[in-house]
Design a protein around this motif. Structure first.
Motif, PDB file in Angstrom:
ATOM      1  N   ALA A  99      34.992  32.541  28.328  1.00 19.48           N
ATOM      2  CA  ALA A  99      33.397  32.279  28.409  1.00 19.48           C
ATOM      3  C   ALA A  99      32.902  33.334  27.994  1.00 19.48           C
ATOM      4  O   ALA A  99      32.103  33.851  26.671  1.00 19.48           O
ATOM      5  N   ALA A 100      34.141  34.339  28.172  1.00 24.06           N
ATOM      6  CA  ALA A 100      33.204  35.839  27.921  1.00 24.06           C
ATOM      7  C   ALA A 100      33.513  35.688  26.144  1.00 24.06           C
ATOM      8  O   ALA A 100      33.268  36.462  25.215  1.00 24.06           O
ATOM      9  N   TRP A 101      34.663  35.943  25.918  1.00 22.74           N
ATOM     10  CA  TRP A 101      35.839  35.636  24.473  1.00 22.74           C
ATOM     11  C   TRP A 101      34.390  34.418  23.957  1.00 22.74           C
ATOM     12  O   TRP A 101      33.819  35.266  22.751  1.00 22.74           O
ATOM     13  N   GLY A 102      34.177  33.622  24.136  1.00 21.51           N
ATOM     14  CA  GLY A 102      32.895  32.900  23.087  1.00 21.51           C
ATOM     15  C   GLY A 102      31.643  33.006  23.307  1.00 21.51           C
ATOM     16  O   GLY A 102      30.774  33.096  22.113  1.00 21.51           O
ATOM     17  N   ILE A 103      31.249  33.960  23.601  1.00 20.80           N
ATOM     18  CA  ILE A 103      29.965  34.875  24.096  1.00 20.80           C
ATOM     19  C   ILE A 103      30.312  35.787  23.243  1.00 20.80           C
ATOM     20  O   ILE A 103      29.619  36.168  22.346  1.00 20.80           O
ATOM     21  N   TYR A 104      30.930  36.702  23.418  1.00 22.52           N
ATOM     22  CA  TYR A 104      31.389  37.857  22.303  1.00 22.52           C
ATOM     23  C   TYR A 104      31.697  36.939  20.760  1.00 22.52           C
ATOM     24  O   TYR A 104      31.067  37.713  19.922  1.00 22.52           O
ATOM     25  N   ILE A 105      32.149  36.041  20.158  1.00 19.26           N
ATOM     26  CA  ILE A 105      32.051  35.808  19.175  1.00 19.26           C
ATOM     27  C   ILE A 105      30.445  35.374  18.993  1.00 19.26           C
ATOM     28  O   ILE A 105      29.822  35.335  18.018  1.00 19.26           O
ATOM     29  N   THR A 106      30.027  34.646  19.803  1.00 22.62           N
ATOM     30  CA  THR A 106      28.800  33.945  19.443  1.00 22.62           C
ATOM     31  C   THR A 106      28.108  35.520  19.258  1.00 22.62           C
ATOM     32  O   THR A 106      26.576  34.930  17.933  1.00 22.62           O
ATOM     33  N   GLY A 107      28.160  35.881  20.043  1.00 19.09           N
ATOM     34  CA  GLY A 107      26.649  37.188  20.283  1.00 19.09           C
ATOM     35  C   GLY A 107      27.282  37.842  18.678  1.00 19.09           C
ATOM     36  O   GLY A 107      25.839  38.541  17.810  1.00 19.09           O
ATOM     37  N   SER A 108      28.397  38.382  18.533  1.00 20.89           N
ATOM     38  CA  SER A 108      27.880  38.977  17.444  1.00 20.89           C
ATOM     39  C   SER A 108      27.716  38.570  16.183  1.00 20.89           C
ATOM     40  O   SER A 108      27.143  39.414  14.958  1.00 20.89           O
ATOM     41  N   SER A 109      27.918  37.160  15.733  1.00 20.65           N
ATOM     42  CA  SER A 109      27.675  36.331  15.075  1.00 20.65           C
ATOM     43  C   SER A 109      26.296  36.577  14.374  1.00 20.65           C
ATOM     44  O   SER A 109      25.496  36.119  13.710  1.00 20.65           O
ATOM     45  N   LEU A 110      25.577  35.861  15.680  1.00 23.59           N
ATOM     46  CA  LEU A 110      24.077  35.821  16.025  1.00 23.59           C
ATOM     47  C   LEU A 110      23.380  37.232  15.036  1.00 23.59           C
ATOM     48  O   LEU A 110      21.835  37.310  15.252  1.00 23.59           O
ATOM     49  N   ILE A 111      23.660  38.754  15.999  1.00 18.56           N
ATOM     50  CA  ILE A 111      23.082  39.597  15.384  1.00 18.56           C
ATOM     51  C   ILE A 111      23.184  39.961  14.048  1.00 18.56           C
ATOM     52  O   ILE A 111      22.774  40.984  13.658  1.00 18.56           O
ATOM     53  N   GLY A 112      24.605  39.492  13.535  1.00 16.44           N
ATOM     54  CA  GLY A 112      24.807  39.550  12.128  1.00 16.44           C
ATOM     55  C   GLY A 112      24.010  38.821  11.426  1.00 16.44           C
ATOM     56  O   GLY A 112      23.832  39.062  10.300  1.00 16.44           O
ATOM     57  N   ALA A 113      23.692  37.384  12.001  1.00 21.02           N
ATOM     58  CA  ALA A 113      22.425  36.287  10.601  1.00 21.02           C
ATOM     59  C   ALA A 113      21.149  37.380  11.212  1.00 21.02           C
ATOM     60  O   ALA A 113      20.337  36.967   9.750  1.00 21.02           O
ATOM     61  N   ALA A 114      21.181  37.489  12.487  1.00 25.06           N
ATOM     62  CA  ALA A 114      20.039  38.262  12.149  1.00 25.06           C
ATOM     63  C   ALA A 114      19.631  39.317  11.616  1.00 25.06           C
ATOM     64  O   ALA A 114      18.360  39.446  11.152  1.00 25.06           O
ATOM     65  N   ILE A 115      20.380  39.926  10.790  1.00 14.53           N
ATOM     66  CA  ILE A 115      20.134  40.539   9.806  1.00 14.53           C
ATOM     67  C   ILE A 115      19.428  40.282   9.000  1.00 14.53           C
ATOM     68  O   ILE A 115      18.335  40.120   7.754  1.00 14.53           O
ATOM     69  N   LYS A 116      19.922  39.163   8.146  1.00 10.70           N
ATOM     70  CA  LYS A 116      19.171  38.061   6.971  1.00 10.70           C
ATOM     71  C   LYS A 116      18.056  37.807   7.526  1.00 10.70           C
ATOM     72  O   LYS A 116      16.883  37.379   6.215  1.00 10.70           O
ATOM     73  N   ALA A 117      18.480  36.390   8.745  1.00  9.21           N
ATOM     74  CA  ALA A 117      16.918  36.150   8.645  1.00  9.21           C
ATOM     75  C   ALA A 117      16.310  36.774  10.676  1.00  9.21           C
ATOM     76  O   ALA A 117      17.093  36.222  11.369  1.00  9.21           O
ATOM     77  N   PRO A 118      15.700  37.598  10.630  1.00 17.73           N
ATOM     78  CA  PRO A 118      15.249  37.751  11.605  1.00 17.73           C
ATOM     79  C   PRO A 118      14.523  37.149  12.717  1.00 17.73           C
ATOM     80  O   PRO A 118      14.597  36.590  13.979  1.00 17.73           O
ATOM     81  N   ARG A 119      13.653  36.043  12.367  1.00 17.13           N
ATOM     82  CA  ARG A 119      12.967  34.765  13.098  1.00 17.13           C
ATOM     83  C   ARG A 119      14.426  34.201  13.882  1.00 17.13           C
ATOM     84  O   ARG A 119      13.644  33.901  14.673  1.00 17.13           O
ATOM     85  N   ILE A 120      15.809  34.470  13.886  1.00 12.71           N
ATOM     86  CA  ILE A 120      16.284  33.394  14.742  1.00 12.71           C
ATOM     87  C   ILE A 120      16.982  34.333  16.552  1.00 12.71           C
ATOM     88  O   ILE A 120      17.086  33.741  17.324  1.00 12.71           O
ATOM     89  N   THR A 121      16.359  35.862  15.854  1.00 12.36           N
ATOM     90  CA  THR A 121      15.923  36.645  17.088  1.00 12.36           C
ATOM     91  C   THR A 121      14.977  36.659  17.906  1.00 12.36           C
ATOM     92  O   THR A 121      14.729  36.902  19.238  1.00 12.36           O
ATOM     93  N   SER A 122      14.330  36.505  17.264  1.00  9.00           N
ATOM     94  CA  SER A 122      12.837  36.484  17.761  1.00  9.00           C
ATOM     95  C   SER A 122      12.640  34.947  18.346  1.00  9.00           C
ATOM     96  O   SER A 122      12.379  34.659  19.514  1.00  9.00           O
ATOM     97  N   LYS A 123      13.185  34.062  17.652  1.00 12.78           N
ATOM     98  CA  LYS A 123      13.394  32.266  18.596  1.00 12.78           C
ATOM     99  C   LYS A 123      14.266  32.852  19.337  1.00 12.78           C
ATOM    100  O   LYS A 123      13.574  31.957  20.170  1.00 12.78           O
ATOM    101  N   ASN A 124      15.438  33.075  19.659  1.00 11.87           N
ATOM    102  CA  ASN A 124      15.937  33.537  20.240  1.00 11.87           C
ATOM    103  C   ASN A 124      16.478  34.594  21.346  1.00 11.87           C
ATOM    104  O   ASN A 124      16.317  33.803  23.070  1.00 11.87           O
TER     105      ASN A 124
END
Length: 185
Positions: free
Chosen positions: A36-61
């Motif tokens: 679970a921790a490894w999956g959250i780490y993989i998802t979270g790092s990509s989510l933060i990286g993708a939020a640089i291109k599209a900040p709307r996904i962070t606010s949506k999250n």
């Protein structure tokens, strides 16, 4: 030495079945939480990286009632919960056995069954956590590119999450073999 048992087999038979049971329970919960921790780490790092291109996904999250990335994290957390549930089930399988019966074949089989069940659940949930994390990562990255792809990838995420449930089912079936010898009256 044909016909003679190896030193490993003699050593494993001398280990208490309670030790095997405890290690199996620890593996079920520990490796599931690691997945679970490894999956959250993989998802979270990509989510933060993708939020640089599209900040709307962070606010949506963070704000919206049905956040996209939070669903992925919940799937990852479910993997840890599967391990906790199976560890509780395996813990209830432990029974007190008199010292004279501790190395009976029935006791050894019960200890090995709990051990095997813990290994199956733990490693199935480790793989499930990685699968959900990788799919969640691609879900976050694709949502940053094209928000219409989110639901399509989320369906695949649900199929990846089913791997953990399969491990839980197999673990419960395996733990049904854990019957300890009856106490003498």
């Amino acid at each position: 030495m044909v016909g003679a048992s190896s030193s490993w087999s003699r050593a494993l038979v001398k280990v208490s079945p309670y030790t095997f049971s405890a290690v199996g329970i620890a593996i079920a919960i520990g490796v599931s939480v690691l997945g679970a921790a490894w999956g959250i780490y993989i998802t979270g790092s990509s989510l933060i990286g993708a939020a640089i291109k599209a900040p709307r996904i962070t606010s949506k999250n963070l704000i919206r009632y049905v956040p996209s990335g939070v669903k992925v994290v919940i799937f990852c957390e479910a993997v840890a919960i599967y391990g906790v549930i199976v560890a509780i089930i395996l813990q209830t399988k432990l029974e007190s056995v008199p010292t004279s019966n501790i190395y009976d074949p029935e006791s050894l089989r019960a200890g090995y069954a709990i051990f095997a069940s813990g290994i199956i659940v733990g490693f199935a949930n480790l793989v499930c956590g990685l699968c959900v994390g990788i799919i969640g990562s691609s879900c976050a990255l694709s949502d940053a590119q094209n928000s219409s792809l989110f639901v399509k990838i989320l369906v695949i995420e649900i199929f990846g999450s089913a791997l953990g449930l399969f491990g839980v089912i197999v673990g419960i079936i395996m733990s049904a073999q854990a019957t300890w010898p009856a106490r003498s009256a």
